[in-house]
Each structure stands twice: as C-alpha cells, then as structure tokens.
Design a protein around this motif. Sequence first.
Motif, PDB file in Angstrom:
ATOM      1  N   GLU A 159       0.798  -0.900  -0.144  1.00 29.41           N
ATOM      2  CA  GLU A 159       0.242  -0.138   0.273  1.00 29.41           C
ATOM      3  C   GLU A 159       0.583   1.296  -0.117  1.00 29.41           C
ATOM      4  OE1 GLU A 159      -3.210   2.525   2.955  1.00 29.41           O
ATOM      5  OE2 GLU A 159      -2.763   0.186   3.298  1.00 29.41           O
ATOM      6  N   GLY A 160       0.737   2.374  -0.624  1.00 29.81           N
ATOM      7  CA  GLY A 160       1.016   2.972  -0.479  1.00 29.81           C
ATOM      8  C   GLY A 160       2.991   3.139  -2.098  1.00 29.81           C
ATOM      9  N   ARG A 161       2.939   2.573  -2.354  1.00 31.15           N
ATOM     10  CA  ARG A 161       3.412   2.149  -3.544  1.00 31.15           C
ATOM     11  C   ARG A 161       4.983   1.774  -3.405  1.00 31.15           C
ATOM     12  NH1 ARG A 161      -0.939   4.357  -4.584  1.00 31.15           N
ATOM     13  NH2 ARG A 161      -0.492   6.794  -4.781  1.00 31.15           N
ATOM     14  N   ARG A 162       5.564   2.474  -2.031  1.00 32.99           N
ATOM     15  CA  ARG A 162       7.294   3.022  -1.747  1.00 32.99           C
ATOM     16  C   ARG A 162       8.249   2.219  -2.680  1.00 32.99           C
ATOM     17  NH1 ARG A 162       5.649  -0.314   4.290  1.00 32.99           N
ATOM     18  NH2 ARG A 162       3.459   0.726   4.757  1.00 32.99           N
ATOM     19  N   VAL A 163       8.388   3.093  -3.526  1.00 32.12           N
ATOM     20  CA  VAL A 163       9.073   2.754  -4.575  1.00 32.12           C
ATOM     21  C   VAL A 163      10.099   3.835  -3.439  1.00 32.12           C
ATOM     22  CG1 VAL A 163       7.503   3.254  -6.755  1.00 32.12           C
ATOM     23  CG2 VAL A 163       8.576   5.134  -5.609  1.00 32.12           C
ATOM     24  N   PHE A 164      11.751   2.983  -4.591  1.00 32.03           N
ATOM     25  CA  PHE A 164      12.383   3.822  -3.498  1.00 32.03           C
ATOM     26  C   PHE A 164      12.642   5.368  -4.500  1.00 32.03           C
ATOM     27  CE2 PHE A 164      13.462  -0.622  -3.900  1.00 32.03           C
ATOM     28  CZ  PHE A 164      13.971  -0.553  -2.663  1.00 32.03           C
ATOM     29  N   PRO A 165      12.826   6.490  -3.692  1.00 31.88           N
ATOM     30  CA  PRO A 165      11.990   7.764  -5.161  1.00 31.88           C
ATOM     31  C   PRO A 165      13.857   8.500  -4.872  1.00 31.88           C
ATOM     32  CG  PRO A 165      11.978   7.961  -2.097  1.00 31.88           C
ATOM     33  CD  PRO A 165      12.036   6.602  -2.997  1.00 31.88           C
ATOM     34  N   GLU A 166      14.372   8.342  -4.797  1.00 28.88           N
ATOM     35  CA  GLU A 166      15.653   9.134  -5.755  1.00 28.88           C
ATOM     36  C   GLU A 166      16.805   8.302  -6.375  1.00 28.88           C
ATOM     37  OE1 GLU A 166      17.983  10.078  -2.454  1.00 28.88           O
ATOM     38  OE2 GLU A 166      17.567  11.618  -1.399  1.00 28.88           O
TER      39      GLU A 166
END
Length: 243
Positions: free
Chosen positions: A90-97
């Motif tokens: 839930e909330g995707r939790r990709v690595f933003p950088e």
Amino acid sequence: MTSSQTPFLQLENIDVHYGAVQALFDVNLTMQKGEVVSVLGGNASGKSTTLKSVLGLVSPSKGRIILEGREIQGLLSPDVIDLGVASVPEGRRVFPEMSVYENLLMGAYPRRHEKEAIERDLHEVFTSFPRLAERRRQAAGTLSGGEQQMLALGRAWLRRGKLVCIDEPSMGLSPRFVDMVYQVLFRWKAAGQTILLVEQNARIALELADRAYVLQHGHVIISGTAAQLSADPAVQKAYLGAA
C-alpha cells in the motif's frame, strides 16, 4: 479446485494483536497455485493485516501460515521474500531518489544472475507500461501516484515470485489509472500468476478474483467464489453500491 488438493497457501485460525488491540480473530484462508484470491472489507477490517501476516510484517499471536507445505508464521519478511513471495505494498513505497530503471532492477535483485531473463521481463514491463519506458531514467519520486503504482507492479513482476501480495492497488488513483493497473493484473492472471489481493474496490476485485473473503472487524464474515459474492445481497449492499 478439489478438496483433495493441498493448498498453496493456508492461514489457519490466525489471531493478530497490535499491543493490547486485537486486529484479527481466528482468520482462515486458503488458496491454490494459480488462483487470484481477494480480501475485501472497509477501513480497519483487518484485510491489510491479513496480508502483512503472510509477508512476515506482523507476527500472529495464534495460528499457522503454511506456504507450499512449510510453516512461515514468525519468519521475518526478508525470509518470506526469499521463499518466492513478491509484494506490491500500500502506498507503492518506491525508492524515490532512484530511477525507474533502478527501482525495477531492485525487484530483480534476488535473480540478478538471470541477465537474459531479466532483460525479457524488463521489456515486458515497459511494453505493459509505456509511461515507465518513457521515464526509465526519471527519479521515481517525481512520478505521479498512478505511475508509481505501475512501477510498484513492475518491480513485483521482476521478482517473478510464486505469490504476489498486492495491497490496495486502486487506492488514490484516477479511474483511468485503475483501468490500466487492472488490465495488467488480468494479464498476470491469464499467465497463471498466483495473487493475493487486498482491495477496497470490491467491484473490480471480484471481476479479477476466483474467490474472495470479506472481513469485518477482524473476522471473516463471508467467503466463496467471486461469482457467489457478487450475487450476495449483503455484499451488494455493503460493497457494490446496490440499493
């Protein structure tokens, strides 16, 4: 599916507590390899806790979780992932950088030596989600919510898990992005992927699922085939918008 088949995944009489608060009460769930099973319910129903129990993110205070004949309750999440379970949280939790491409490679890390197979799977993801192909060098944190959901799904596909656990894939997405996400999930189903899906959007989840469980206040209150639940007046009234 016959009753003589050994379940691919089985939850037996699961209780889960968060401190003094009990979130799941005697939950039972089974699924066979190649099935799509949906867990439905409103907020605070216990559906996400059920998924987290399978993933080793919470530990049951009672009961057993059996994956391919092996008890996994109490294992840490990395150990569950090593058994071939992929997650779309839930909330995707990709690595933003990290870039889109780097995020996808993180999904493939456990099979990093399968270079040719990974390249084929990357091509498949970029074909399924052309937006990701266009943004492959873009930082994941700059993507829209819908694009991040595509990325989370692509990352899970690169894992090539025996089981994919998906938590609220339609949450916060426009109808157009929901359609795009579920088009891919229908293709996964057609390819025989085993999927445990937690979803508030009962209508589309029941279209995808083979079977479903409805949770309320931590209890399984209804279960059956997707067709049975879609035709159930109580489910229609509570979850499908019927008058």
